[in-house]
Design a protein around this motif. Structure first.
Motif, mmCIF file in Angstrom:
data_model
loop_
_atom_site.group_PDB
_atom_site.id
_atom_site.type_symbol
_atom_site.label_atom_id
_atom_site.label_comp_id
_atom_site.label_asym_id
_atom_site.label_seq_id
_atom_site.Cartn_x
_atom_site.Cartn_y
_atom_site.Cartn_z
ATOM 1 N N VAL A 1 0.822 -1.303 -0.054
ATOM 2 C CA VAL A 1 0.052 0.163 -0.178
ATOM 3 C C VAL A 1 0.955 1.185 0.118
ATOM 4 C CG1 VAL A 1 -1.733 1.451 1.150
ATOM 5 C CG2 VAL A 1 -1.804 -1.014 1.249
ATOM 6 N N LEU B 1 1.530 4.910 0.547
ATOM 7 C CA LEU B 1 0.898 6.073 1.131
ATOM 8 C C LEU B 1 1.295 7.125 0.259
ATOM 9 C CD1 LEU B 1 1.486 5.478 5.119
ATOM 10 C CD2 LEU B 1 -0.720 4.999 3.533
ATOM 11 N N PHE C 1 5.400 6.414 3.543
ATOM 12 C CA PHE C 1 4.896 7.587 4.380
ATOM 13 C C PHE C 1 5.881 8.704 4.170
ATOM 14 C CE2 PHE C 1 4.150 10.200 8.113
ATOM 15 C CZ PHE C 1 2.642 10.679 8.115
ATOM 16 N N GLY C 2 7.158 8.490 4.757
ATOM 17 C CA GLY C 2 8.315 9.333 4.255
ATOM 18 C C GLY C 2 8.457 9.902 2.805
ATOM 19 N N LEU C 3 8.106 9.175 1.928
ATOM 20 C CA LEU C 3 8.049 9.439 0.416
ATOM 21 C C LEU C 3 7.200 10.505 0.107
ATOM 22 C CD1 LEU C 3 9.519 9.068 -2.462
ATOM 23 C CD2 LEU C 3 7.604 7.651 -2.882
ATOM 24 N N ILE D 1 5.900 12.700 2.389
ATOM 25 C CA ILE D 1 6.174 13.805 2.916
ATOM 26 C C ILE D 1 7.359 14.588 2.236
ATOM 27 C CG2 ILE D 1 7.245 15.012 5.064
ATOM 28 C CD1 ILE D 1 4.775 13.963 5.877
ATOM 29 N N VAL D 2 8.303 13.761 1.438
ATOM 30 C CA VAL D 2 9.461 14.224 0.661
ATOM 31 C C VAL D 2 8.614 14.860 -0.551
ATOM 32 C CG1 VAL D 2 11.166 13.618 -0.790
ATOM 33 C CG2 VAL D 2 11.368 12.597 1.492
ATOM 34 N N ASN E 1 6.830 18.271 0.170
ATOM 35 C CA ASN E 1 7.679 19.536 0.581
ATOM 36 C C ASN E 1 8.711 19.956 -0.591
ATOM 37 O OD1 ASN E 1 7.047 20.125 3.401
ATOM 38 N ND2 ASN E 1 7.134 17.933 3.504
ATOM 39 N N PRO F 1 -2.581 13.952 -0.078
ATOM 40 C CA PRO F 1 -3.359 12.945 0.958
ATOM 41 C C PRO F 1 -4.755 12.758 0.830
ATOM 42 C CG PRO F 1 -1.642 14.410 1.925
ATOM 43 C CD PRO F 1 -1.736 14.872 0.409
ATOM 44 N N LEU G 1 -5.005 10.137 -2.165
ATOM 45 C CA LEU G 1 -4.869 8.826 -1.441
ATOM 46 C C LEU G 1 -5.957 8.621 -0.858
ATOM 47 C CD1 LEU G 1 -2.818 6.595 -0.742
ATOM 48 C CD2 LEU G 1 -2.647 7.992 1.393
ATOM 49 N N ILE G 2 -6.756 9.185 0.185
ATOM 50 C CA ILE G 2 -7.870 8.967 0.641
ATOM 51 C C ILE G 2 -8.955 8.374 -0.094
ATOM 52 C CG2 ILE G 2 -9.586 9.454 2.582
ATOM 53 C CD1 ILE G 2 -7.519 10.795 4.016
ATOM 54 N N PHE H 1 -8.132 5.297 -2.069
ATOM 55 C CA PHE H 1 -8.309 3.917 -0.797
ATOM 56 C C PHE H 1 -9.807 3.542 -0.593
ATOM 57 C CE2 PHE H 1 -9.164 3.607 3.829
ATOM 58 C CZ PHE H 1 -8.465 2.088 3.774
ATOM 59 N N GLU H 2 -10.480 4.679 -0.421
ATOM 60 C CA GLU H 2 -11.876 4.230 -0.198
ATOM 61 C C GLU H 2 -12.582 3.504 -1.412
ATOM 62 O OE1 GLU H 2 -13.163 7.978 2.856
ATOM 63 O OE2 GLU H 2 -13.622 8.317 0.647
#
Lengths: 287, 359
Positions: A34, A36, A99-101, A103-104, A107, A219, A222-223, A226-227
């Motif tokens: 999955v 993120l 998740f880190g990706l 954020i990267v 930003n 995000p 993504l949600i 996902f839904e």
């Protein structure tokens, strides 16, 4: 009459959500990963399209033809360099790395493009509409829905009718045995993520021409994706399309009651499905 | 005929751990005196570190020990904060008892959210918790009595007349603002110490062993009679309580709330995840190290805006790939030092193998 219009608009919006979700569904189906950062990758592709359209004056569809192979290469590389190292029994590493990706990417885009809302210009197509029986539909939203159907048909053909698809299914069923049969799972995974990024490019095309987007829009995409996947049931691309449509209709119906309820009613529809059918409406996968 | 059995003993302590316990109490004592020793801005910095530490320890318990990876813990921060605001503004409760009410309400909120999210497995649980957080955020944005989408402020006098402020003024001659900072700081210190104490005791208990067993191999744990689902649910409720308390406490100090800030995934979940992952997930020491590093980095890179977050994301990825147990995990593996030992060691037997259980 008004209700019919609302539902038709919802179905069209659902096409866009299905495009967001198809890539996520594909990658999950093949390697149980999955991602993120999926929503942020859609936004990244939208910014790439924006750059081509605004600096070179290209038609957005032509720009998508150029961006798609770039995104394929990016997906392939991400899988080879990052995601393949995280696959295993433990669900923590892939989640935290993606998740880190996320954020990267967010930003990085903020640094490169500032927080301003952008939109990809599609010329006269943007406002073009056509009569469809009693309702009038926008041409771009209609094309988004048709593209979603085409993507699902195309991916299903690829998965069930080609040698590559056989390799996908074999790796998905049993990675070790597939390896014994001469398939290199890591390469297969990389190709799958690359393909997902091609779908992401198509999603980005319609996201960028339909509404404003900014670097932090990922995000929420993504949600929605996902839904749609969960509503439709894991492992079924047609289910994902249906899930996207249900989500879209729930949102437009909610918005027609009170504009502030658009997003909320989509989420509530998702929770309702989770409550009644925890495995989605058309589940195929066992896990 | 009987075979002489060497007397076996299970131990968890170590020399370093008894020293650590001593140091912990010394730090706690020094910490309690801090408002009298350092400037008000330092007290506020310490407050920030301590509240982030509570969030980090809670997330670590949830993800690192119970295997429940949530990216939706901001729901309890925001809900706790709003519950406190509601109790103060709508019911006229003093902020301090309102914090406790907020913690309890957050735990109650965890029951329906668990009902939904526990239907999802692994990665889908993660995004499911996020959706729930979004739903709660959107609902609070609709609640006009608490400012709707734009938010609201705590009444000035509520914080100024908070329990204990007048006592501090009379005893030490503190100004009301100074006194309320000192009170929230002490509460944060107590909450952080209590959180660490609770997690440490839990992990050393029978339940903690069960939890570690579930994390390492759920099927095997179930086969020996560990009720995995119940354990996970209890941990989820406990972390909701702690996170809700921390959220309410943070917003007593901030005194201004909006749905976007209170339910921010970056502030209350992304930062927390990076603190835990970089420090060392699945250890009690890791989040402590992580939060100190995080604070230093944030101050060093305050002027670089989004570069800072970008770098944080990259460090998180690198640590996860090359040192999955974080900086403390890498250090501990090399030196064998554990300040909060939760692994059980078998002693007293024939000294062939002293590995024991890894928990």
């Amino acid at each position: 009459m008004n209700m019919l219009d609302t539902i038709v608009q919802g179905v069209l919006l659902g096409g866009l959500y299905a495009l967001f979700a198809a890539g996520l569904s594909l990658v999950f189906g093949i390697m149980r990963l999955v991602n993120l950062a999926h929503g942020d990758l859609i936004v990244l592709a939208a910014f790439l399209l924006l750059v081509l359209v605004s600096t070179l004056g290209l038609n957005p569809f032509l720009a998508a033809l150029i961006v798609a192979p770039v995104m394929f290469a990016l997906g392939y590389a991400l899988q080879e360099v990052l995601f393949n190292r995280t696959l295993g029994k433990d669900v923590l590493p892939p989640l935290l790395v993606t998740f880190g990706l996320s954020i990267v990417i967010q930003n990085g885009l903020l640094e490169g493009f500032s927080a301003d809302s952008r939109r990809i210009s599609a010329g006269p197509l943007e406002t073009a509409s056509m009569g469809l029986g009693p309702v009038t539909v926008g041409l771009m939203p209609l094309m988004a829905l048709l593209s979603a159907v085409a993507v699902v048909v195309g991916l299903n053909l690829l998965i069930y009718r080609t040698a590559l698809g056989r390799a996908f299914r074999a790796t998905s069923d049993d990675t070790v045995t597939a390896g014994l049969m001469g398939i290199r799972p890591r390469k297969i995974f990389a190709v799958a993520t690359g393909l997902a990024m091609v779908v992401v490019t198509i999603a980005a095309l319609y996201l960028g021409t339909r509404a404003n987007f900014d670097p932090t829009a990922g995000p929420a995409r993504l949600i929605y994706a996902f839904e749609a996947v969960i509503i439709g049931g894991l492992g079924s691309l047609w289910g994902t399309l249906a899930g996207g449509v249900i989500l879209g209709v729930a949102q437009t119906v909610g918005a027609s009651i009170n504009p502030e309820w658009q997003i909320l009613s989509g989420h509530l529809a998702f929770l309702a499905v989770l409550l009644i059918k925890p495995r989605g409406l058309f589940p195929r996968a066992v896990d | 005929m009987s075979i002489a059995m060497p007397s076996l003993k299970v131990e968890t302590g170590s020399k370093a751990s008894s020293l650590a316990l001593f140091v912990a109490f010394a730090v706690l004592a020094l910490g309690l005196a801090a408002p009298f020793l350092v400037s008000r801005s330092t007290v506020q910095d310490l407050f920030f570190i301590l509240t982030m530490l509570v969030l980090a320890q809670s997330w670590n318990l949830l993800a690192g020990y119970a295997g429940l990876i949530s990216v939706g813990q901001q729901v309890f921060v925001g809900f706790g904060a709003y519950a406190m605001f509601g109790a103060v503004i709508l019911l006229g409760v003093d902020p301090l008892p309102a914090i406790l009410i907020a913690g309890v309400l957050s735990m109650l909120l965890a029951i329906p959210t668990a009902f939904f999210t526990f239907r999802l497995y692994g990665p889908y649980f993660a995004i499911g918790t996020w959706v729930v957080a979004e739903v709660v955020r959107l609902l609070f944005a609709q609640w006009k009595a608490l400012g709707g989408g734009t938010g609201t402020s705590l009444p000035r006098e509520a914080v100024r007349d908070m329990a204990g402020v007048s006592l501090l003024r009379d005893l030490f001659g503190m100004k009301p603002a100074e006194a309320s900072d000192a009170i929230t700081y002490w509460l944060a210190l107590i909450l952080a110490a209590a959180t660490i104490g609770f997690i440490y005791r839990l992990l050393r208990s029978k339940q903690g062993l069960g939890l570690a067993a579930v994390r390492d191999n759920e099927q095997a744990a179930r086969a020996v009679g560990v009720d995995a689902r119940r354990m996970k649910a209890l941990v989820y409720l406990a972390t909701a309580f702690l996170t809700g308390l921390a959220g309410a406490l943070i917003y007593v100090q901030k005194a201004r709330i909006s749905p976007d800030a209170a339910f921010s995934v970056t502030d209350w979940t992304a930062y927390v995840i990076f603190i835990v992952v970089i420090g060392g997930i699945g250890t009690i020491e890791g989040p402590i190290l992580g939060v100190v590093l995080f604070f230093l980095l944030q101050n060093l890179m305050a002027d670089y805006g989004s570069w800072y977050l970008l770098m944080l994301g990259l460090s998180g990825i690198l640590v996860m790939l090359f040192a999955p147990r974080g900086l403390w995990g890498a250090f501990s593996d090399r030196t064998g030092i554990q300040l909060f030992p939760v692994r059980r060691k078998l002693t007293g037997g024939p000294s062939i193998h002293q590995g024991g259980f890894h928990g």
